[in-house]
Design a protein around this motif. Structure first.
Motif, PDB file in Angstrom:
ATOM      1  N   ALA A 166      86.815  77.595 -78.167  1.00 53.65           N
ATOM      2  CA  ALA A 166      87.833  76.580 -78.495  1.00 53.65           C
ATOM      3  C   ALA A 166      87.329  75.176 -78.142  1.00 53.65           C
ATOM      4  N   LEU A 167      86.645  75.059 -77.022  1.00 52.62           N
ATOM      5  CA  LEU A 167      86.188  73.720 -76.616  1.00 52.62           C
ATOM      6  C   LEU A 167      85.056  73.237 -77.513  1.00 52.62           C
ATOM      7  N   THR A 194      93.615  71.219 -66.991  1.00 47.83           N
ATOM      8  CA  THR A 194      92.584  70.194 -66.752  1.00 47.83           C
ATOM      9  C   THR A 194      91.208  70.793 -67.025  1.00 47.83           C
ATOM     10  N   VAL A 195      90.213  69.951 -67.088  1.00 45.89           N
ATOM     11  CA  VAL A 195      88.839  70.444 -67.271  1.00 45.89           C
ATOM     12  C   VAL A 195      88.462  71.353 -66.095  1.00 45.89           C
ATOM     13  N   ASN A 196      89.051  71.137 -64.935  1.00 47.48           N
ATOM     14  CA  ASN A 196      88.779  71.999 -63.773  1.00 47.48           C
ATOM     15  C   ASN A 196      89.227  73.440 -64.010  1.00 47.48           C
ATOM     16  N   ASP A 197      90.103  73.659 -64.973  1.00 49.73           N
ATOM     17  CA  ASP A 197      90.634  74.999 -65.248  1.00 49.73           C
ATOM     18  C   ASP A 197      89.909  75.712 -66.386  1.00 49.73           C
ATOM     19  N   CYS A 219      90.207  63.697 -66.575  1.00 46.79           N
ATOM     20  CA  CYS A 219      90.553  64.788 -65.655  1.00 46.79           C
ATOM     21  C   CYS A 219      91.221  64.253 -64.391  1.00 46.79           C
ATOM     22  N   ASN A 220      92.453  64.707 -64.226  1.00 42.10           N
ATOM     23  CA  ASN A 220      93.204  64.431 -62.986  1.00 42.10           C
ATOM     24  C   ASN A 220      93.388  62.932 -62.717  1.00 42.10           C
ATOM     25  N   ARG A 221      93.777  62.614 -61.520  1.00 40.11           N
ATOM     26  CA  ARG A 221      94.260  61.268 -61.173  1.00 40.11           C
ATOM     27  C   ARG A 221      93.182  60.205 -61.362  1.00 40.11           C
ATOM     28  N   HIS A 222      92.025  60.430 -60.796  1.00 40.54           N
ATOM     29  CA  HIS A 222      90.985  59.405 -60.906  1.00 40.54           C
ATOM     30  C   HIS A 222      90.490  59.257 -62.338  1.00 40.54           C
ATOM     31  N   GLY A 223      90.608  60.310 -63.111  1.00 36.37           N
ATOM     32  CA  GLY A 223      90.200  60.229 -64.516  1.00 36.37           C
ATOM     33  C   GLY A 223      91.261  59.594 -65.405  1.00 36.37           C
ATOM     34  N   GLY A 224      92.458  59.395 -64.843  1.00 42.15           N
ATOM     35  CA  GLY A 224      93.533  58.769 -65.624  1.00 42.15           C
ATOM     36  C   GLY A 224      94.259  59.739 -66.532  1.00 42.15           C
ATOM     37  N   GLN A 225      94.236  61.042 -66.173  1.00 38.70           N
ATOM     38  CA  GLN A 225      94.919  62.033 -67.018  1.00 38.70           C
ATOM     39  C   GLN A 225      96.431  61.937 -66.824  1.00 38.70           C
ATOM     40  N   GLU A 226      97.146  61.873 -67.943  1.00 42.94           N
ATOM     41  CA  GLU A 226      98.616  61.776 -67.894  1.00 42.94           C
ATOM     42  C   GLU A 226      99.273  63.052 -68.403  1.00 42.94           C
TER      43      GLU A 226
END
Ligand code: AMP
Length: 120
Positions: free
Chosen positions: A65-66, A54-57, A93-100
């Motif tokens: 690379a980014l 995730t972006v958090n990582d 990013c993650n659940r609220h961001g809709g990451q699957e």
């Protein structure tokens, strides 16, 4: 980062070409291919070859690379002929961001108006 999120996803297999997917671009840092379930006429995913869940990582080591995600997005937008009309780049990013899929990816969406950002 949880152990579960650090597991490889289908994107790692695409990067290694273990499942047949047409690659639009690949170099030592990033890979790009069409989204399997397009949300616009043009819908491309651009991903780092390194598994970053995730972006958090994201760390400073990932900056090259980014940054490459953007130069490849620009190149592919021109290749698709959507650069002048414009497009949207999204990273969830993650659940609220809709990451699957827990391998970070930039969505490149265009080929038609993608609408304004709306208040939730
Ligand atoms: P996100 O919700 O930001 O995690 O987006 C994940 C995206 O990956 C979705 O738009 C999916 O349609 C796309 N996707 C999932 N599996 C594949 C696949 N095998 N090839 C191409 N795109 C995929």
């Amino acid at each position: 980062m949880t152990e579960q999120k650090a597991e490889e996803t289908i994107f790692s297999k695409i990067i290694r070409q273990e499942i047949p997917t047409e690659l639009l671009y690949q170099d030592e840092l990033v890979t790009a291919f069409r989204d399997i379930s397009p949300k616009a006429k043009t819908h491309i995913l651009i991903i780092p070859n390194k598994l970053i869940p995730t972006v958090n990582d994201v760390t400073q080591d990932d900056e090259l690379a980014l940054g490459r995600l953007f130069t490849v997005a620009k190149k592919l937008a021109a290749q698709e002929g959507i650069d002048e009309d414009g497009y949207r780049l999204i990273m969830n990013c993650n659940r609220h961001g809709g990451q699957e899929v827990y391998h970070i990816h930039m969505h490149l969406l265009g080929g038609q108006p993608v609408g304004p950002l709306v208040a939730l």
